[in-house]
Design an enzyme around this catalytic site. Sequence first.
Site, short mmCIF file in Angstrom:
data_model
loop_
_atom_site.label_atom_id
_atom_site.label_comp_id
_atom_site.label_asym_id
_atom_site.label_seq_id
_atom_site.Cartn_x
_atom_site.Cartn_y
_atom_site.Cartn_z
N CYS A 35 21.31 62.51 30.87
CA CYS A 35 20.12 61.98 30.21
C CYS A 35 19.89 60.54 30.63
O CYS A 35 20.77 59.69 30.48
CB CYS A 35 20.29 62.07 28.69
SG CYS A 35 18.96 61.26 27.78
N CYS A 38 20.36 57.93 27.55
CA CYS A 38 21.65 57.65 26.92
C CYS A 38 22.26 56.40 27.56
O CYS A 38 21.93 56.05 28.70
CB CYS A 38 22.59 58.84 27.09
SG CYS A 38 22.21 60.24 26.01
N HIS A 92 21.78 60.75 21.22
CA HIS A 92 20.95 61.72 21.93
C HIS A 92 20.35 62.77 21.00
O HIS A 92 19.23 63.25 21.24
CB HIS A 92 21.79 62.42 23.00
CG HIS A 92 21.01 63.36 23.87
ND1 HIS A 92 20.24 62.92 24.92
CD2 HIS A 92 20.87 64.71 23.82
CE1 HIS A 92 19.66 63.97 25.49
NE2 HIS A 92 20.03 65.06 24.84
N HIS A 143 16.10 63.38 24.25
CA HIS A 143 16.54 62.14 23.61
C HIS A 143 15.40 61.54 22.78
O HIS A 143 14.25 61.51 23.23
CB HIS A 143 16.98 61.14 24.69
CG HIS A 143 17.76 59.98 24.17
ND1 HIS A 143 19.11 59.84 24.39
CD2 HIS A 143 17.39 58.92 23.43
CE1 HIS A 143 19.53 58.72 23.82
NE2 HIS A 143 18.50 58.15 23.22
N HIS A 145 12.58 59.54 21.56
CA HIS A 145 11.78 58.48 22.18
C HIS A 145 10.30 58.75 21.95
O HIS A 145 9.89 59.84 21.60
CB HIS A 145 12.05 58.41 23.69
CG HIS A 145 11.48 59.55 24.46
ND1 HIS A 145 12.01 60.83 24.44
CD2 HIS A 145 10.39 59.63 25.28
CE1 HIS A 145 11.30 61.63 25.22
NE2 HIS A 145 10.29 60.92 25.73
N GLN A 147 6.17 56.86 23.24
CA GLN A 147 5.51 56.16 24.34
C GLN A 147 4.41 55.26 23.79
O GLN A 147 4.00 55.38 22.64
CB GLN A 147 4.92 57.16 25.34
CG GLN A 147 5.96 58.05 26.00
CD GLN A 147 5.36 58.96 27.06
OE1 GLN A 147 4.83 58.50 28.07
NE2 GLN A 147 5.43 60.26 26.83
#
Length: 322
Positions: A35, A38, A92, A143, A145, A147
């Site tokens: 990943c 990570c 994660h 993971h 996240h 934007q």
Amino acid sequence: MSETEGELRLDALTGQWVAISGRRQGRPNRPAADCPFCVGGLEAPTSYDAHAFENRWPALLPGPPLDADGNGSRTRYPARGAAEVILYSTQHDASLASLGVDALRRVVDLWAERTAALLERPEIEYVLVFENRGRDAGSTIDHPHGQVYAFPMVPPIPARELAVAAAGGCPVCDEAAREAADGTRLVVETPGWRGWVPFASGWPFGLLLAPAEHQAGLPELPDEARAGLAAALVDAVGRYDNLFGRPFPYMLWVHQRPDDATAHLHVHLATPWREAETLRYVAAGELGSGTLFNPLLPEVAASQLRDAAGPRPEPVPSEAEA
């Protein structure tokens, strides 16, 4: 236009701008190995609490402001703006629910910081914070996240919302008051924030979160309202995950317009499932008509989400806290 550049092209039938970004066609669909988010990965060489960085395959690129043609004769412009990735945690398998309020508050602060910084750039007119969670919502990396896209103009949907507010007063204030008084579709209440299934929700289990006070954007939120937003997101996503006993995919976006008194900051959540692991497809009749057809009554969705208020997972510390 080369494939390393992007363009905004005007759709002659609708009068709306479309972003063309050939370089994104070559981006990896899913990581082939470790990943990248990570600790020790490509985008996170050291530990972090919440972390922002430029997208390696941006749909919008920095540059001078658009030289807008006053008579409207232009049909293409460079795709000016910015595209960033926001990492929520080093863990994660974490989610907005499992992060807990304190960790998610740091994410909210980072959203506000990036919004303010991007709006300082002369080519930026609008900042959209968003997240796609889960493969059914289009996420290519598991993971946790989100934007940030920074646009050289106000995009069509937030522009339409702002126009409605300018013409008839704030619809978010009005709807929040109605939903609080009625209670039928109300789901989330945290200090300074409410969340409800909209009366005309286009999505099964869709939610709208908004501050009780009229605040224009993330940067203006006082400390207590930022903590309230973090708590509302922990609550909402926890209910989603409890609903079917598994991680629930969703799309989240923040509509804001800092320093514009017309705007009322709010968060949309849209869910691609209409029941456990059953996709709600947006098909030709909806795309062709511009009309969403929701198969689930908003009142039923709200009742199910209220009943999904079970125990929350214990907050998972990041490696930076451990």
